[in-house]
Motif scaffolding. Structure first.
Motif, PDB file in Angstrom:
ATOM      1  N   THR A  64       0.795  -1.060  -0.027  1.00 57.39           N
ATOM      2  CA  THR A  64      -0.028  -0.108   0.031  1.00 57.39           C
ATOM      3  C   THR A  64       0.974   1.204   0.007  1.00 57.39           C
ATOM      4  OG1 THR A  64      -1.724  -1.329   1.217  1.00 57.39           O
ATOM      5  CG2 THR A  64      -1.792   1.254   1.199  1.00 57.39           C
ATOM      6  N   ARG A  65       2.102   1.390   0.820  1.00 58.28           N
ATOM      7  CA  ARG A  65       2.669   2.306   0.917  1.00 58.28           C
ATOM      8  C   ARG A  65       3.520   2.587  -0.164  1.00 58.28           C
ATOM      9  NH1 ARG A  65       5.645   0.734   4.732  1.00 58.28           N
ATOM     10  NH2 ARG A  65       4.274   1.700   6.436  1.00 58.28           N
ATOM     11  N   SER A  66       4.279   1.635  -0.997  1.00 60.76           N
ATOM     12  CA  SER A  66       4.561   1.664  -2.582  1.00 60.76           C
ATOM     13  C   SER A  66       4.010   2.368  -3.353  1.00 60.76           C
ATOM     14  CB  SER A  66       5.315   0.454  -2.924  1.00 60.76           C
ATOM     15  OG  SER A  66       6.148  -0.238  -1.822  1.00 60.76           O
ATOM     16  N   LEU A  67       2.451   1.533  -3.404  1.00 66.81           N
ATOM     17  CA  LEU A  67       1.562   2.214  -4.418  1.00 66.81           C
ATOM     18  C   LEU A  67       1.307   3.493  -4.090  1.00 66.81           C
ATOM     19  CD1 LEU A  67      -0.086   1.283  -6.808  1.00 66.81           C
ATOM     20  CD2 LEU A  67      -1.826   0.333  -5.296  1.00 66.81           C
ATOM     21  N   THR A  68       0.945   4.102  -3.203  1.00 63.46           N
ATOM     22  CA  THR A  68       0.712   5.398  -2.685  1.00 63.46           C
ATOM     23  C   THR A  68       1.867   6.363  -3.122  1.00 63.46           C
ATOM     24  OG1 THR A  68      -0.620   4.561  -0.883  1.00 63.46           O
ATOM     25  CG2 THR A  68      -0.083   6.875  -0.848  1.00 63.46           C
ATOM     26  N   ILE A  69       2.815   6.077  -2.714  1.00 58.64           N
ATOM     27  CA  ILE A  69       3.983   7.149  -2.869  1.00 58.64           C
ATOM     28  C   ILE A  69       4.235   7.045  -4.369  1.00 58.64           C
ATOM     29  CG2 ILE A  69       6.516   7.256  -2.454  1.00 58.64           C
ATOM     30  CD1 ILE A  69       6.076   6.387   0.413  1.00 58.64           C
ATOM     31  N   GLY A  70       4.243   5.752  -5.034  1.00 53.13           N
ATOM     32  CA  GLY A  70       4.464   6.063  -6.498  1.00 53.13           C
ATOM     33  C   GLY A  70       3.461   6.600  -7.114  1.00 53.13           C
ATOM     34  N   LEU A  71       2.207   6.556  -6.620  1.00 47.45           N
ATOM     35  CA  LEU A  71       1.344   7.271  -7.609  1.00 47.45           C
ATOM     36  C   LEU A  71       1.371   8.802  -7.159  1.00 47.45           C
ATOM     37  CD1 LEU A  71      -1.919   5.011  -7.025  1.00 47.45           C
ATOM     38  CD2 LEU A  71      -0.672   5.423  -9.077  1.00 47.45           C
ATOM     39  N   LEU A  72       1.744   9.055  -6.143  1.00 44.83           N
ATOM     40  CA  LEU A  72       2.008  10.444  -5.734  1.00 44.83           C
ATOM     41  C   LEU A  72       2.904  11.225  -6.409  1.00 44.83           C
ATOM     42  CD1 LEU A  72       1.182  10.615  -1.582  1.00 44.83           C
ATOM     43  CD2 LEU A  72      -0.162  11.563  -3.498  1.00 44.83           C
ATOM     44  N   VAL A  73       4.158  10.458  -6.396  1.00 41.99           N
ATOM     45  CA  VAL A  73       5.192  11.114  -7.020  1.00 41.99           C
ATOM     46  C   VAL A  73       5.041  11.254  -8.721  1.00 41.99           C
ATOM     47  CG1 VAL A  73       7.927  10.604  -7.903  1.00 41.99           C
ATOM     48  CG2 VAL A  73       6.825  10.223  -5.400  1.00 41.99           C
ATOM     49  N   THR A  74       4.161  10.201  -9.114  1.00 37.61           N
ATOM     50  CA  THR A  74       3.955  10.195 -10.610  1.00 37.61           C
ATOM     51  C   THR A  74       2.822  11.377 -10.612  1.00 37.61           C
ATOM     52  OG1 THR A  74       3.983   7.739 -10.801  1.00 37.61           O
ATOM     53  CG2 THR A  74       2.883   8.967 -12.440  1.00 37.61           C
ATOM     54  N   ALA A  75       2.023  11.857  -9.911  1.00 39.53           N
ATOM     55  CA  ALA A  75       1.132  12.551 -10.234  1.00 39.53           C
ATOM     56  C   ALA A  75       1.702  14.150  -9.933  1.00 39.53           C
ATOM     57  CB  ALA A  75      -0.184  12.634  -9.247  1.00 39.53           C
ATOM     58  N   VAL A  76       2.607  14.108  -9.044  1.00 40.96           N
ATOM     59  CA  VAL A  76       3.345  15.503  -8.914  1.00 40.96           C
ATOM     60  C   VAL A  76       4.426  15.729 -10.206  1.00 40.96           C
ATOM     61  CG1 VAL A  76       4.830  16.715  -7.477  1.00 40.96           C
ATOM     62  CG2 VAL A  76       2.925  15.437  -6.493  1.00 40.96           C
ATOM     63  N   SER A  77       4.832  14.604 -10.454  1.00 43.86           N
ATOM     64  CA  SER A  77       5.942  14.673 -11.710  1.00 43.86           C
ATOM     65  C   SER A  77       4.957  15.377 -12.982  1.00 43.86           C
ATOM     66  CB  SER A  77       6.349  13.359 -12.149  1.00 43.86           C
ATOM     67  OG  SER A  77       7.193  13.164 -10.797  1.00 43.86           O
ATOM     68  N   LEU A  78       3.856  14.764 -13.268  1.00 49.68           N
ATOM     69  CA  LEU A  78       3.040  15.058 -14.332  1.00 49.68           C
ATOM     70  C   LEU A  78       2.747  16.561 -14.204  1.00 49.68           C
ATOM     71  CD1 LEU A  78       1.692  14.397 -16.912  1.00 49.68           C
ATOM     72  CD2 LEU A  78      -0.253  13.578 -15.552  1.00 49.68           C
ATOM     73  N   LEU A  79       2.085  16.911 -12.937  1.00 50.20           N
ATOM     74  CA  LEU A  79       1.658  18.205 -12.761  1.00 50.20           C
ATOM     75  C   LEU A  79       2.846  19.331 -12.809  1.00 50.20           C
ATOM     76  CD1 LEU A  79      -0.708  17.749  -9.919  1.00 50.20           C
ATOM     77  CD2 LEU A  79      -1.304  18.057 -12.406  1.00 50.20           C
ATOM     78  N   THR A  80       4.025  19.051 -12.345  1.00 53.61           N
ATOM     79  CA  THR A  80       5.050  19.999 -12.370  1.00 53.61           C
ATOM     80  C   THR A  80       5.929  19.964 -13.820  1.00 53.61           C
ATOM     81  OG1 THR A  80       6.673  18.502 -11.245  1.00 53.61           O
ATOM     82  CG2 THR A  80       5.352  20.042  -9.951  1.00 53.61           C
ATOM     83  N   GLY A  81       5.833  18.537 -14.251  1.00 48.73           N
ATOM     84  CA  GLY A  81       6.681  18.528 -15.522  1.00 48.73           C
ATOM     85  C   GLY A  81       6.159  18.804 -16.780  1.00 48.73           C
ATOM     86  N   TYR A  82       4.764  18.761 -16.885  1.00 42.21           N
ATOM     87  CA  TYR A  82       4.114  19.420 -18.013  1.00 42.21           C
ATOM     88  C   TYR A  82       4.315  20.919 -18.230  1.00 42.21           C
ATOM     89  CZ  TYR A  82       0.930  18.756 -21.892  1.00 42.21           C
ATOM     90  OH  TYR A  82       0.468  18.479 -23.121  1.00 42.21           O
ATOM     91  N   PRO A  83       4.038  21.668 -17.445  1.00 46.28           N
ATOM     92  CA  PRO A  83       4.354  23.091 -17.570  1.00 46.28           C
ATOM     93  C   PRO A  83       5.787  23.307 -17.938  1.00 46.28           C
ATOM     94  CG  PRO A  83       2.841  22.715 -15.746  1.00 46.28           C
ATOM     95  CD  PRO A  83       3.450  21.527 -16.088  1.00 46.28           C
ATOM     96  N   ALA A  84       6.792  22.660 -17.302  1.00 44.15           N
ATOM     97  CA  ALA A  84       8.167  22.837 -17.472  1.00 44.15           C
ATOM     98  C   ALA A  84       8.477  22.414 -19.016  1.00 44.15           C
ATOM     99  CB  ALA A  84       8.880  22.068 -16.558  1.00 44.15           C
ATOM    100  N   ALA A  85       7.717  21.257 -19.347  1.00 48.93           N
ATOM    101  CA  ALA A  85       8.023  20.775 -20.803  1.00 48.93           C
ATOM    102  C   ALA A  85       7.407  21.400 -21.834  1.00 48.93           C
ATOM    103  CB  ALA A  85       7.566  19.392 -20.803  1.00 48.93           C
ATOM    104  N   MET A  86       6.298  22.185 -21.468  1.00 48.70           N
ATOM    105  CA  MET A  86       5.676  23.169 -22.482  1.00 48.70           C
ATOM    106  C   MET A  86       6.430  24.481 -22.459  1.00 48.70           C
ATOM    107  SD  MET A  86       1.473  23.067 -21.801  1.00 48.70           S
ATOM    108  CE  MET A  86       1.165  24.181 -23.206  1.00 48.70           C
TER     109      MET A  86
END
Length: 280
Positions: A64-86
């Motif tokens: 559960t911890r691995s799944l939660t942290i993995g999903l959170l890191v993925t979501a934050v990476s997408l939210l912060t990475g998309y504006p940077a990539a644009m």
């Protein structure tokens, strides 16, 4: 006709080494691991090990911890990475764009062990964060920042955010420049331009980035081991304990298969979500 057949044969011949490499070094080992997880010499073919994994509180919490942290890191990476990539993809100066991409890729060229241990100097009781908060008068005594889920989260985010940005920059670079211009000429505002043009047409880059980041998070060992320790047990550290400490090879293979199936599931879900965006 014969010429067409020969060209097809040449194409198959060129991809043959890659196919053989994947079969020898991926398919066969994966088949062996899956077989080991469901076959026990004393019991034969059985899935009791999987039931045992999910009935044990330690294993269930690690998953559960691995799944939660993995999903959170993925979501934050997408939210912060998309504006940077644009922002990077819209830079007209090739030299500046190359410099920014080099800065993004540079952490990937640094050893993950060195990068992880550098967090000890930042999050330790006498580290940068505690000293800064004490100097500002916010804290009287140092707080424990290491060996917490937050430390593992930030360590994994710093480790895999560049992979998300690189995937998104590649997808945005392949987006035809005429498409956004045509949408603007037809009256599309910023909201419609982003959600109806950019997101659907870069969905493959989003899926690739999310898969890379989540897979890296759920399989990383050094970062959870150093920043989380025994307090924050993850699937990777639990796998190490089963394989190297208790020598429970059957449970170790079960954990490996669960990690593999979880990454496949996340990839499948992300692709389904991206297809929904395209259909709209």
């Amino acid at each position: 006709m014969e010429q067409d057949d020969s060209s097809v044969m040449r194409k198959y011949f060129l991809i043959l080494p890659a196919i053989l490499f994947l079969i020898i070094f991926f398919v066969l080992p994966l088949t062996f691991v899956i077989t080991q997880s469901i076959y026990q010499p004393d019991k034969g073919w059985s899935v009791d090990s999987y039931s045992k994994f999910f009935t044990q509180k330690v294993s269930r919490n690690a998953y559960t911890r691995s799944l939660t942290i993995g999903l959170l890191v993925t979501a934050v990476s997408l939210l912060t990475g998309y504006p940077a990539a644009m922002a990077i993809s819209n830079i007209k100066n090739d030299s500046l764009k190359g410099l920014l991409m080099t800065l993004i890729v540079f952490p990937l060229m640094t050893n993950s062990v060195a990068r992880t241990f550098s967090w000890l100097a930042v999050l330790g009781r006498e580290g940068l964060v505690n000293n800064l908060l004490a100097a500002l008068g916010i804290l009287d005594n140092p707080v424990r920042l290491l060996y917490t889920p937050g430390a593992v989260f930030f360590g994994l985010l710093q480790l895999f955010l560049p992979l998300m940005i690189i995937s998104l920059v590649s997808a945005l670079e392949n987006l035809p420049k005429e498409v956004p211009l045509a949408a603007k000429s037809l009256g599309a505002n910023g909201y419609n331009l982003f959600f109806r043009i950019y997101l659907p047409l870069t969905s493959e880059g989003i899926v690739s980035g999310c898969t890379l980041v989540f897979t890296g998070c759920i399989t990383a060992y050094v970062t959870p081991a150093v920043l989380g320790g025994s307090r924050v047990l993850m699937l990777s550290t639990l796998l190490y304990q089963k394989a190297s400490v208790t020598l429970d090879w059957n449970m170790a293979t079960v954990i490996a298969v669960i990690m593999f199936l979880t990454t496949l599931l996340i990839n499948y879900i992300s692709r389904k979500l991206s297809n929904l965006g395209v259909s709209k």
